[in-house]
Design an enzyme around this catalytic site. Structure first.
Site, PDB file in Angstrom:
ATOM      1  N   ASP A 297      20.470 -54.520  10.193  1.00 48.47           N
ATOM      2  CA  ASP A 297      20.368 -55.579   9.190  1.00 48.47           C
ATOM      3  C   ASP A 297      19.837 -55.008   7.873  1.00 48.47           C
ATOM      4  O   ASP A 297      18.900 -54.202   7.869  1.00 48.47           O
ATOM      5  CB  ASP A 297      19.426 -56.669   9.722  1.00 48.47           C
TER       6      ASP A 297
ATOM      7  N   GLU B  39      24.729 -52.892   7.967  1.00 44.50           N
ATOM      8  CA  GLU B  39      25.057 -53.975   7.038  1.00 44.50           C
ATOM      9  C   GLU B  39      24.696 -53.462   5.652  1.00 44.50           C
ATOM     10  O   GLU B  39      23.538 -53.471   5.248  1.00 44.50           O
ATOM     11  CB  GLU B  39      24.269 -55.242   7.355  1.00 44.50           C
TER      12      GLU B  39
END
Length: 517
Positions: free
Chosen positions: A206, A259
Site C-alpha cells: 500500500d 501500489e
C-alpha cells in the site's frame, strides 16, 4: 514463456475481505467466507488471490489503519483461519498474496500510543513524523508545520496535547511512520518474514511510493513526480532492495507488487528494477478513457519503459470501470459492453492482469447509498461533497432474489441494491450469455495460449477509432468507435466480447483472432 515466474503473466483476483463472503453471519466478510468460495475462484480461472488488510484495526479506513501487523482481527477470524485459507488456496491451485500497509499505522498501534505518552525528541516519537511548528508566515501565525494536505481532504497534520503535530497523509487515525528510523525498517522486515513463514506467495504494498519524505518537509505543489517532497523519493528504493533480499531468501517464488502512483511510466519503472519490486500497478491503464488513442498511448508508454507490466481496470479505490465507461453514453448497457471489450484487450497484452471482485459479475458502481450507510473517511472529511469509495465496495451478490444475496445470513455492512437480483453468481452461472460466463471463457482462452505467445507485441494498421495488435498467432482487435470496422485477416475467431456478424467488428466490441502463423 513456460519458464517465466508465475507472477509475470498471472491473473490475480483482488478480494476486498469485508465484502466478499460472510461465514460468521455478522454482515462483514471474513476469512472463512473466502475459504468457502475458493472453488468458485478456481472455476473462474484466476491464478492468485490478493487479500486486502485483515489485521487487527479500529477500521477507521476499512482496515488500512493497522493496529497489529502480526495477527488477524476477530472480525475476520483468527491466525488458524488464515493458515487454513493458505492451505486450501494452494490445494485449489491458487497462490495467495496479502496487503501490507507500511506508510502508516493505526493511531491505536502500541507504538503510536507510546509516542503520545512520550516527550518531544524521544525514541518513541521518532518512529513517527512528529514536528514543531516553525513560523514562516509574515505574522508568524502558521497553524501547521507545512502546507501538505491529506489525500482524504483537509490538513495532513494533527496537533497533540503538548503542542507538537504529527503527519498523516491519510486520516488522522493513520499516522505516518518515519522510515528514516532504523527501528521502523527492521520492524517491517520482521513482519514480512512473519507472513512469508506462514506460506504466502507475496505482498501488495500500500502507498509504496510514499514511505520516505524529503528532508526538512518543505512545502509542496500537487503531483506525484520525483520532484515532490512527499512521493517517490529516491531513498525509497533502498527499502525495497532490502525487502527483495528477504523475498528472495524464501523457497519458491515470492513476489511483491507496489501500489505506485507516478507521473510517468519512466518513474514507475524505477520500482521494478531487478533488485527491487517484481511489479507495480499500472494506473495509467485504469485511468484511460474509452478511446483507441488513449489506450494505445498507455500501452506504448508502458511497454517501452516497464518490464513485466501489470494491467488493471478496477480496484477497491476507484469507480467500477463498467460505470466509468458508461458515463454519458445513451444506453446504460454500453458501459458493460465496453468493459467486456476492455477485458479482452487487457488479457491479450504482455504481463499480468489484476481483477477486482465483482467485475466478473458486471457489477456497477452503487451511487445511491444513503449517507447514514457510508463509511469511507473521504466522505466524512469532505463533509459529503466527495462520495468516496463505498460505492465499489458493496458486498458481492452470490445467490437468491433479495439482499443479502447469499453474502451471509446477517445482512451486509453496506446495503446491496434490489436490482442486483439479476446479477448474482448463482443466476449468471446458469446463463451462457452472462458476464460471468464471458469472464470464464476469456480466462480459459488466455490459459490455452499461455506459454505459446511472445512477450513482444506489434501494432497492425486499424481503421477509425480501433486498435489491432498481434502477439505471435494471436491478434486482438478492439473497436472504440461508433461504426463497425473490418476485421484484420485471420483464420479463426477465438473469442469475442459481442456478436460478430461476418467480417465486421461492431462498436464497443473486441475479439481475439488466430492467424496461420
Amino acid at each position: 514463456m513456460e519458464d517465466s515466474p508465475w507472477w509475470r503473466d498471472a491473473v490475480v483476483y483482488e478480494i476486498y475481505v469485508r465484502s466478499f463472503a460472510d461465514a460468521s453471519g455478522d454482515g462483514v466478510g471474513d476469512l472463512a467466507g473466502i475459504r468457502s468460495r475458493l472453488p468458485y475462484l478456481a472455476a473462474l480461472g484466476v491464478d492468485a488471490i490478493w487479500l486486502t488488510p485483515f489485521y487487527p484495526s479500529p477500521m477507521a479506513d476499512g482496515g488500512y489503519d493497522v493496529a497489529d501487523y502480526r495477527d488477524v482481527d476477530p472480525l475476520f477470524g483468527s491466525l488458524a483461519d488464515f493458515d487454513a485459507l493458505v492451505a486450501d488456496a494452494h490445494a485449489h491451485g491458487l497462490r495467495l498474496m496479502v496487503d501490507i500497509v507500511p506508510n502508516h499505522s493505526s493511531s491505536a498501534h502500541p507504538w503510536f500510543q507510546k509516542a503520545l505518552a512520550a516527550p518531544r525528541g524521544s525514541e518513541e516519537r521518532d518512529r513517527y513524523m512528529f514536528r514543531d511548528v516553525t513560523p514562516s508566515t509574515e505574522d508568524g501565525a502558521r497553524q501547521e508545520p507545512n502546507n501538505w494536505v491529506s489525500v482524504f481532504g483537509g490538513p495532513a497534520w494533527t496537533q497533540v496535547a503538548d503542542g507538537q503535530w504529527y503527519l498523516h497523509l491519510f486520516a488522522p487515525e493513520q499516522p505516518d511512520f518515519n522510515w528514516r528510523n532504523p527501528e521502523v525498517r527492521q520492524e517491517f522486515l520482521d513482519v514480512l518474514r512473519f507472513w512469508l513463514d506462514r506460506g504466502i506467495d507475496g505482498f501488495r504494498i500500500d502507498v509504496a511510493m510514499g514511505l520516505i519524505k524529503a528532508p526538512g518537509l518543505p512545502d509542496t505543489d500537487p503531483g506525484f513526480g520525483a520532484k515532490s517532497p512527499i512521493w517517490s523519493r529516491p531513498e525509497v528504493h533502498d527499502i525495497y532492495r532490502d525487502w527483495r533480499r528477504v523475498l528472495d531468501s524464501y523457497p519458491g517464488v515470492r513476489a511483491a507488487v507496489g501500489e505506485v502512483w507516478t507521473d510517468s511510466a519512466e518513474d514507475l519503472a524505477l520500482y521494478v528494477r531487478p533488485d527491487e519490486l517484481h511489479q507495480s500497478f499500472n494506473f495509467a491503464w485504469l485511468e484511460a478513457p474509452w478511446s483507441a488513442t488513449a489506450f494505445r498511448k498507455v500501452i506504448d508508454e508502458t511497454l517501452h519503459a516497464v518490464p513485466a507490466p501489470t494491467w488493471v481496470l478496477s480496484n477497491h479505490d476507484v469507480v467500477r470501470h463498467t460505470t466509468r465507461y458508461g458515463e454519458g453514453a445513451p444506453d446504460p448497457s454500453i458501459g458493460l459492453a465496453r468493459g467486456h471489450a476492455a477485458l479482452l484487450a487487457m488479457l491479450a497484452l504482455p504481463g499480468s492482469a489484476y481483477l477486482y471482485q465483482g467485475e466478473e459479475l458486471g457489477l456497477p458502481e452503487v451511487k445511491n447509498l444513503p449517507p447514514e450507510a457510508r463509511q469511507d473517511p473521504i466522505f466524512f472529511r469532505s463533509k459529503g461533497e466527495v462520495l468516496g469509495r463505498d460505492g465499489c465496495r458493496v458486498p458481492i451478490p452470490w445467490a437468491g432474489t433479495a439482499p443479502p444475496y447469499g453474502f451471509g445470513t446477517g445482512g451486509s455492512w453496506l446495503p446491496q441494491p434490489a436490482e442486483w437480483a439479476g446479477l448474482t453468481a448463482e443466476r449468471q452461472s446458469a446463463d451462457p450469455s452472462s458476464t460471468l460466463a464471458f469472464y470464464r471463457r476469456a480466462l480459459a482462452a488466455r490459459r490455452t495460449l499461455r506459454g505459446t505467445l511472445p512477450d513482444a507485441m506489434a501494432w497492425l494498421e486499424a481503421p477509425g477509432d480501433a486498435l489491432f495488435f498481434s502477439r505471435g498467432r494471436l491478434v486482438c482487435a478492439i473497436n472504440c468507435g461508433t461504426d463497425p470496422v473490418r476485421l484484420p485477416p485471420h483464420e479463426q475467431v477465438l473469442i469475442s466480447s459481442g456478436l460478430i456478424d461476418g467480417q465486421d467488428l461492431p462498436p464497443d466490441t473486441a475479439a481475439w483472432l488466430l492467424t496461420a502463423g
